[in-house]
Write an enzyme that holds these catalytic residues in place. Structure first.
Site, PDB file in Angstrom:
ATOM      1  CE  LYS A  10       0.799   1.427   4.460  1.00 43.94           C
ATOM      2  NZ  LYS A  10       1.620   2.595   4.784  1.00 43.94           N
ATOM      3  CG  ASP A 133      -1.152  -0.069   8.158  1.00 39.77           C
ATOM      4  OD1 ASP A 133      -1.867   0.834   8.632  1.00 39.77           O
ATOM      5  OD2 ASP A 133       0.034   0.108   7.820  1.00 39.77           O
TER       6      ASP A 133
HETATM    7  O1  C5P Z   1      -0.336  -1.593  14.693  1.00 39.76           O
HETATM    8  P1  C5P Z   1       1.097  -1.767  14.327  1.00 39.76           P
HETATM    9  O2  C5P Z   1       1.744  -2.896  15.091  1.00 39.76           O
HETATM   10  O3  C5P Z   1       1.340  -1.865  12.864  1.00 39.76           O
HETATM   11  O4  C5P Z   1       1.824  -0.432  14.784  1.00 39.76           O
HETATM   12  C1  C5P Z   1       3.219  -0.323  14.962  1.00 39.76           C
HETATM   13  C2  C5P Z   1       3.492   0.812  15.918  1.00 39.76           C
HETATM   14  O5  C5P Z   1       3.157   2.072  15.309  1.00 39.76           O
HETATM   15  C3  C5P Z   1       2.670   0.768  17.183  1.00 39.76           C
HETATM   16  O6  C5P Z   1       3.312   0.001  18.170  1.00 39.76           O
HETATM   17  C4  C5P Z   1       2.570   2.219  17.577  1.00 39.76           C
HETATM   18  O7  C5P Z   1       3.758   2.603  18.249  1.00 39.76           O
HETATM   19  C5  C5P Z   1       2.551   2.940  16.249  1.00 39.76           C
HETATM   20  N1  C5P Z   1       1.175   3.276  15.791  1.00 39.76           N
HETATM   21  C6  C5P Z   1       0.486   4.296  16.420  1.00 39.76           C
HETATM   22  N2  C5P Z   1      -0.783   4.603  16.007  1.00 39.76           N
HETATM   23  C7  C5P Z   1      -1.347   3.947  14.973  1.00 39.76           C
HETATM   24  C8  C5P Z   1      -0.651   2.915  14.305  1.00 39.76           C
HETATM   25  C9  C5P Z   1       0.624   2.592  14.740  1.00 39.76           C
HETATM   26  O8  C5P Z   1       0.980   4.925  17.368  1.00 39.76           O
HETATM   27  N3  C5P Z   1      -2.593   4.290  14.577  1.00 39.76           N
END
Ligand code: C5P
Length: 287
Positions: A10, A133
């Protein structure tokens, strides 16, 4: 019977961070788009869940593919397993959502392979537990993404655009960029909502802001260097994808995107030319 599945990368056409939540994540508003650069997954019936990957460092139980398979198995009470192989083409820790897309492709494929009936709400909840995501990748195409990433509203497919993706030789952890984000970079989401309305009315793709850009550039000057080089070959149509470091630019045709890539070939960036991928059409083969 073996199933094959393509997990598309993406890009973020726009990404605004609204603020930080009590759970440590950030509320955001983004327009996301799947593109034809993709990983290939194969799924074969087996007694246990096993996983192999073309990149040895991504093999292991913490890979989102394995976690997606085991969670689905647990939630749906499945006793069968699956031998999963992942051929990685999407660069890792690049702002292109490769791991999240692999997880969503795993959920979709195993629902079919194991002949499960899973309510859509359950599947989306499971996806959002795996990563912010992942719900978007169940939907694909062009979509407005809100909340932590769990609210996904499909947008009409704009006419096919061609993208040049340039990735500097660095890996950027998403968590680090969110941790470095200053409050001054927060915004109200209005520019991203305006882009979504423009696309709903059949408008052509354009880029909105990316709240993570300054945090990325101050920590990784090479990403800023890449942005400036890509801007030069795209008449300024460049943007950071997600938390970077991949820089993306759009072109009206594949030829123009390829010519721009040729002008960057003496650089250290990994270059990919990819088209937009719609959600409800036949999927093209990988870029
Ligand atoms: O959800 P995911 O594991 O992909 O996110 C990785 C990191 O990015 C999270 O641990 C967080 O620190 C940050 N993040 C965030 N807010 C979001 C998505 C991701 O703070 N909406």
């Amino acid at each position: 019977m073996e199933r094959e599945n393509q997990a598309y990368a993406k890009i973020n056409l726009s990404l605004e961070v609204l603020g930080k939540r009590a759970d440590g994540f950030h509320d955001l508003v983004s327009v996301m788009q799947t593109v034809s650069l993709c990983d290939d997954l194969t799924f074969a019936p087996a007694e246990e869940v096993t996983f192999t990957c073309s990149q040895a460092e991504l093999t292991g139980p913490s890979n989102l593919v394995v976690r997606a398979a085991n969670r689905l198995r647990q939630v749906c009470g499945v006793s069968a397993g699956c031998a999963i192989h992942l051929e990685k083409h999407i660069p890792h820790a690049a702002g292109l959502g490769g791991g999240s897309s692999d997880a969503a492709a795993t959920l979709r494929s195993l629902v079919k392979l194991w002949a499960l009936t899973v309510p859509k709400g359950t599947l989306y909840r499971l996806a959002s537990q795996l990563g912010s995501d992942v719900p978007f990748f169940l939907q694909q195409g062009t979509a407005l993404v809100e909340g932590r990433g769990e609210r996904v509203t499909p947008l009409p497919d704009p006419p096919t655009r061609w993208y040049l993706l340039a990735k500097p030789p660095i890996q950027v952890p998403t968590a680090e960029i969110f941790a470095r984000l200053q409050r001054a970079a927060w915004s109200d989401g209005s520019r991203t909502h305006a882009l979504a309305s423009h696309l709903r009315q059949g408008g052509a793709v354009q880029f909105g802001p990316n709240s993570l850009q300054d945090a990325l550039f101050s920590a990784y000057p090479l990403a800023q260097d890449c942005f400036e080089r890509v801007s030069q070959v795209s008449e300024g149509r460049a943007a950071v994808s997600g938390s970077g470091p991949t820089i993306v630019a759009w072109f009206p045709s594949q030829d123009e995107a390829r010519r721009a890539a040729e002008r960057l070939e003496d650089n250290q960036f990994a270059l990919f030319v990819a088209s937009s991928v719609a959600s409800h059409r036949e999927k093209p083969s990988c870029a």
